[in-house]
Write a protein that holds these residues in place. Structure first.
Motif, PDB file in Angstrom:
ATOM      1  N   PHE A  13       0.820  -1.218   0.000  1.00 55.85           N
ATOM      2  CA  PHE A  13       0.000   0.000   0.000  1.00 55.85           C
ATOM      3  C   PHE A  13       0.851   1.265   0.000  1.00 55.85           C
ATOM      4  O   PHE A  13       0.385   2.317  -0.443  1.00 55.85           O
ATOM      5  CB  PHE A  13      -0.980  -0.031   1.169  1.00 55.85           C
ATOM      6  N   LEU A  14       2.101   1.175   0.453  1.00 58.01           N
ATOM      7  CA  LEU A  14       3.006   2.311   0.301  1.00 58.01           C
ATOM      8  C   LEU A  14       3.303   2.533  -1.180  1.00 58.01           C
ATOM      9  O   LEU A  14       3.323   3.678  -1.655  1.00 58.01           O
ATOM     10  CB  LEU A  14       4.306   2.061   1.056  1.00 58.01           C
ATOM     11  N   ARG A  15       3.484   1.450  -1.914  1.00 58.91           N
ATOM     12  CA  ARG A  15       3.703   1.554  -3.364  1.00 58.91           C
ATOM     13  C   ARG A  15       2.494   2.191  -4.035  1.00 58.91           C
ATOM     14  O   ARG A  15       2.639   3.079  -4.889  1.00 58.91           O
ATOM     15  CB  ARG A  15       3.962   0.158  -3.949  1.00 58.91           C
ATOM     16  N   GLY A  17       0.298   4.191  -2.636  1.00 58.85           N
ATOM     17  CA  GLY A  17       0.221   5.592  -2.227  1.00 58.85           C
ATOM     18  C   GLY A  17       1.196   6.475  -2.971  1.00 58.85           C
ATOM     19  O   GLY A  17       0.865   7.610  -3.342  1.00 58.85           O
ATOM     20  N   LEU A  18       2.402   5.974  -3.225  1.00 60.05           N
ATOM     21  CA  LEU A  18       3.415   6.777  -3.911  1.00 60.05           C
ATOM     22  C   LEU A  18       3.146   6.895  -5.406  1.00 60.05           C
ATOM     23  O   LEU A  18       3.643   7.830  -6.054  1.00 60.05           O
ATOM     24  CB  LEU A  18       4.807   6.157  -3.686  1.00 60.05           C
ATOM     25  N   LEU A  19       2.376   5.969  -5.960  1.00 64.70           N
ATOM     26  CA  LEU A  19       2.097   5.980  -7.394  1.00 64.70           C
ATOM     27  C   LEU A  19       0.706   6.520  -7.728  1.00 64.70           C
ATOM     28  O   LEU A  19       0.288   6.468  -8.883  1.00 64.70           O
ATOM     29  CB  LEU A  19       2.229   4.557  -7.969  1.00 64.70           C
ATOM     30  N   SER A  20      -0.009   7.026  -6.724  1.00 68.85           N
ATOM     31  CA  SER A  20      -1.419   7.389  -6.927  1.00 68.85           C
ATOM     32  C   SER A  20      -1.573   8.803  -7.477  1.00 68.85           C
ATOM     33  O   SER A  20      -2.209   9.660  -6.876  1.00 68.85           O
ATOM     34  CB  SER A  20      -2.204   7.237  -5.618  1.00 68.85           C
ATOM     35  N   PHE A  21      -0.968   9.036  -8.646  1.00 64.23           N
ATOM     36  CA  PHE A  21      -1.153  10.298  -9.361  1.00 64.23           C
ATOM     37  C   PHE A  21      -2.301  10.149 -10.358  1.00 64.23           C
ATOM     38  O   PHE A  21      -2.699   9.043 -10.712  1.00 64.23           O
ATOM     39  CB  PHE A  21       0.112  10.670 -10.138  1.00 64.23           C
ATOM     40  N   GLY A  22      -2.821  11.289 -10.825  1.00 64.64           N
ATOM     41  CA  GLY A  22      -3.695  11.274 -11.991  1.00 64.64           C
ATOM     42  C   GLY A  22      -5.165  11.094 -11.740  1.00 64.64           C
ATOM     43  O   GLY A  22      -5.912  10.810 -12.670  1.00 64.64           O
ATOM     44  N   GLY A  23      -5.638  11.263 -10.514  1.00 66.08           N
ATOM     45  CA  GLY A  23      -7.069  11.174 -10.264  1.00 66.08           C
ATOM     46  C   GLY A  23      -7.540   9.762  -9.990  1.00 66.08           C
ATOM     47  O   GLY A  23      -6.784   8.794 -10.100  1.00 66.08           O
ATOM     48  N   PRO A  24      -8.824   9.607  -9.639  1.00 61.23           N
ATOM     49  CA  PRO A  24      -9.335   8.307  -9.184  1.00 61.23           C
ATOM     50  C   PRO A  24      -9.225   7.199 -10.218  1.00 61.23           C
ATOM     51  O   PRO A  24      -8.962   6.051  -9.867  1.00 61.23           O
ATOM     52  CB  PRO A  24     -10.804   8.604  -8.835  1.00 61.23           C
ATOM     53  N   ALA A  25      -9.425   7.493 -11.513  1.00 63.05           N
ATOM     54  CA  ALA A  25      -9.351   6.432 -12.519  1.00 63.05           C
ATOM     55  C   ALA A  25      -7.958   5.805 -12.542  1.00 63.05           C
ATOM     56  O   ALA A  25      -7.808   4.568 -12.540  1.00 63.05           O
ATOM     57  CB  ALA A  25      -9.708   6.989 -13.892  1.00 63.05           C
ATOM     58  N   GLN A  27      -5.714   5.998 -10.120  1.00 59.22           N
ATOM     59  CA  GLN A  27      -5.437   5.405  -8.809  1.00 59.22           C
ATOM     60  C   GLN A  27      -6.088   4.029  -8.668  1.00 59.22           C
ATOM     61  O   GLN A  27      -5.480   3.096  -8.136  1.00 59.22           O
ATOM     62  CB  GLN A  27      -5.938   6.358  -7.717  1.00 59.22           C
ATOM     63  N   ILE A  28      -7.307   3.909  -9.157  1.00 56.72           N
ATOM     64  CA  ILE A  28      -8.008   2.620  -9.099  1.00 56.72           C
ATOM     65  C   ILE A  28      -7.294   1.596  -9.981  1.00 56.72           C
ATOM     66  O   ILE A  28      -7.188   0.421  -9.636  1.00 56.72           O
ATOM     67  CB  ILE A  28      -9.479   2.796  -9.505  1.00 56.72           C
ATOM     68  N   SER A  29      -6.754   2.047 -11.115  1.00 56.93           N
ATOM     69  CA  SER A  29      -5.994   1.150 -11.991  1.00 56.93           C
ATOM     70  C   SER A  29      -4.741   0.636 -11.297  1.00 56.93           C
ATOM     71  O   SER A  29      -4.397  -0.546 -11.416  1.00 56.93           O
ATOM     72  CB  SER A  29      -5.605   1.877 -13.286  1.00 56.93           C
ATOM     73  N   VAL A  30      -4.051   1.507 -10.580  1.00 54.86           N
ATOM     74  CA  VAL A  30      -2.853   1.089  -9.831  1.00 54.86           C
ATOM     75  C   VAL A  30      -3.223   0.052  -8.780  1.00 54.86           C
ATOM     76  O   VAL A  30      -2.538  -0.969  -8.613  1.00 54.86           O
ATOM     77  CB  VAL A  30      -2.173   2.314  -9.172  1.00 54.86           C
ATOM     78  N   MET A  31      -4.322   0.288  -8.073  1.00 57.01           N
ATOM     79  CA  MET A  31      -4.762  -0.666  -7.054  1.00 57.01           C
ATOM     80  C   MET A  31      -5.154  -2.003  -7.672  1.00 57.01           C
ATOM     81  O   MET A  31      -4.848  -3.075  -7.138  1.00 57.01           O
ATOM     82  CB  MET A  31      -5.936  -0.088  -6.260  1.00 57.01           C
ATOM     83  N   LEU A  85      -1.703   5.235   4.176  1.00 58.36           N
ATOM     84  CA  LEU A  85      -0.629   5.277   3.185  1.00 58.36           C
ATOM     85  C   LEU A  85      -1.105   5.839   1.850  1.00 58.36           C
ATOM     86  O   LEU A  85      -0.306   6.341   1.063  1.00 58.36           O
ATOM     87  CB  LEU A  85      -0.047   3.874   2.977  1.00 58.36           C
ATOM     88  N   PHE A  86      -2.389   5.775   1.596  1.00 56.68           N
ATOM     89  CA  PHE A  86      -2.927   6.365   0.380  1.00 56.68           C
ATOM     90  C   PHE A  86      -2.965   7.889   0.475  1.00 56.68           C
ATOM     91  O   PHE A  86      -2.834   8.583  -0.530  1.00 56.68           O
ATOM     92  CB  PHE A  86      -4.342   5.828   0.118  1.00 56.68           C
ATOM     93  N   VAL A  87      -3.121   8.403   1.695  1.00 62.08           N
ATOM     94  CA  VAL A  87      -3.301   9.844   1.897  1.00 62.08           C
ATOM     95  C   VAL A  87      -2.015  10.562   2.291  1.00 62.08           C
ATOM     96  O   VAL A  87      -1.715  11.656   1.791  1.00 62.08           O
ATOM     97  CB  VAL A  87      -4.381  10.089   2.975  1.00 62.08           C
TER      98      VAL A  87
END
Length: 417
Positions: A13-15, A17-25, A27-31, A85-87
């Motif tokens: 989840f640290l990974r 959180g650090l890669l969660s750029f670009g808005g929810p779409a 971020q959801i893809s990364v997850m 870690l997401f925030v």
């Protein structure tokens, strides 16, 4: 709960959180890539069901999806690790950028650079509008709700919470008589007393700093906390949906920020990892700085973060055991569809509002909406918006690259011309 070590959960989840750029779409893809494809911790069906549940809730759906995934894997400790870690990476960046902006934002070079950022923000918000419209406007009723939402907010200044409430009631009513899913879901495995305890504990955590500020006579902090607590309850449809409401309150009603500062706030929030609703931290920080300097700014930033994100944990930890049962109810889905349609109109209002304030130096608020002074029109800013559109839609560059290029272009233009 899955047999996953806390150390591995933390690193995953640290990974995210650090890669969660670009808005929810994005971020959801990364997850999805990390939790479903790479780790196999959640099935495709479970992931999509959890996403649907989170979209029923107020607040940032991507952050709440991360919290739910952590809860599903390792209970409440796992949910806390995943959600925080997401925030926190983005919140730390916003804190540093916000303090720098508060201290040096009036420097001419900084102001020049942000002309390009503001132009990019106009295009980014318009892009969010188009994406949501394609998903939410699927019938005549949804188009009517979107149009009514725009007219109500832009021309009549109807409060955003009232627009959301009416749209939800319409969606609920219009789905009357629709049968639930054929296969009923088993009753939740938790007792009602456990659910009530969870709600009371997290509700108390949410209210604690508000009551402390009130008891200490800190009028500004208690006012700030109450406003952003209310915002946390009505944040359906993502951060873009509430920006117009937030801007109207913090600029016109409270006088905490100026309109250019609000547009800059969104631009900075777009450049950081984490949910876009972190823009509230930036707003709280600037408001605190204006009221009492750096010390109050940091306190206001932390308080704003607390009342924005503690409710997310409340919704998830209270409602997660009931996810399958909730998703089986068509009238709840109808309410969500009504809200999503109205939010399209609200974001159209935001897009037009941002564009007017970037294209015109002076915009006057009237009884029937904002009215620009045509003599203050900026052809240069229109050109900047056009270039941002070409970069984002024509060249298909990422949001971060567009923001960076527009800042550099704006700075170069004012140096050379």
């Amino acid at each position: 709960m899955a047999d996953i070590s806390m150390n591995l959960l933390f690193r995953s989840f640290l990974r995210i959180g650090l890669l969660s750029f670009g808005g929810p779409a994005a971020q959801i893809s990364v997850m999805h890539e990390e939790l479903v494809e790479r780790r196999g911790w959640l099935s495709e069906e479970h992931f999509l069901g959890a996403l649907s549940f989170c979209m029923l809730l107020p607040g940032p759906e991507a952050m709440q999806l991360a919290t739910y995934a952590g809860w599903r894997l390792r209970g409440v400790p796992g949910g806390l690790i995943a959600g925080l870690l997401f925030v926190l990476p983005g919140a730390a960046v916003i804190l540093v950028l916000g303090l720098g902006y508060a201290i040096w934002g009036g420097v001419p070079l900084v102001q020049v650079v942000f002309v390009g950022v503001k132009a990019a923000v106009v295009v980014i918000v318009l892009q969010a509008l188009l994406k949501l419209a394609r998903r939410a406007l699927v019938g005549r009723d949804s188009w009517v709700l979107a149009g009514a939402g725009f007219v109500a907010m832009f021309f009549l200044s109807v409060p955003f919470p009232l627009i959301i409430a009416v749209a939800a009631l319409w969606g609920w009513w219009s789905h009357r008589g629709v049968a639930a899913k054929a296969n009923p879901v088993a009753a939740p495995t938790v007792k009602a007393t456990a659910t009530l305890t969870t709600a009371l504990v997290w509700g108390a955590l949410w209210a604690a700093p508000i009551l402390a500020a009130w008891a200490a006579g800190a009028t500004f902090l208690s006012d700030l906390a109450l406003f952003f607590s209310k915002l946390a309850v009505v944040t359906f449809g993502g951060a873009y949906a509430v920006l117009a409401y937030m801007t109207d309150t913090v600029v016109a009603t409270k006088g905490w920020l100026t309109t250019p500062q609000m547009i800059d706030a969104l631009g900075l929030a777009e450049t950081t990892p984490g949910p876009l609703i972190l823009v509230t931290e930036f707003v709280g920080l600037l408001a605190g700085y204006a009221q009492g300097g750096p010390g109050l700014a940091v306190t206001a930033a932390f308080l704003t973060l607390w009342v924005t994100f503690v409710p997310c944990f409340l919704w998830i930890f209270t409602g997660a055991p009931y996810i399958e049962s909730i998703l089986a109810r068509p009238r709840l889905k109808g309410a969500l569809a009504g809200i999503s349609a109205a939010v399209v109109g609200v974001i159209l209002n935001l897009s037009l509002w941002f564009a007017l304030h970037v294209l015109f130096e002076r915009v006057t608020g009237t009884r029937f909406g904002p009215l620009p002074e045509w003599s203050t029109f900026s052809a240069v800013n229109l050109g900047m918006i056009s270039v941002a559109g070409l970069l984002l839609w024509g060249a298909q560059l990422s949001m971060l690259r567009v923001l960076g290029l527009m800042a550099a272009l704006s700075g170069a233009w004012h140096v050379l011309i």
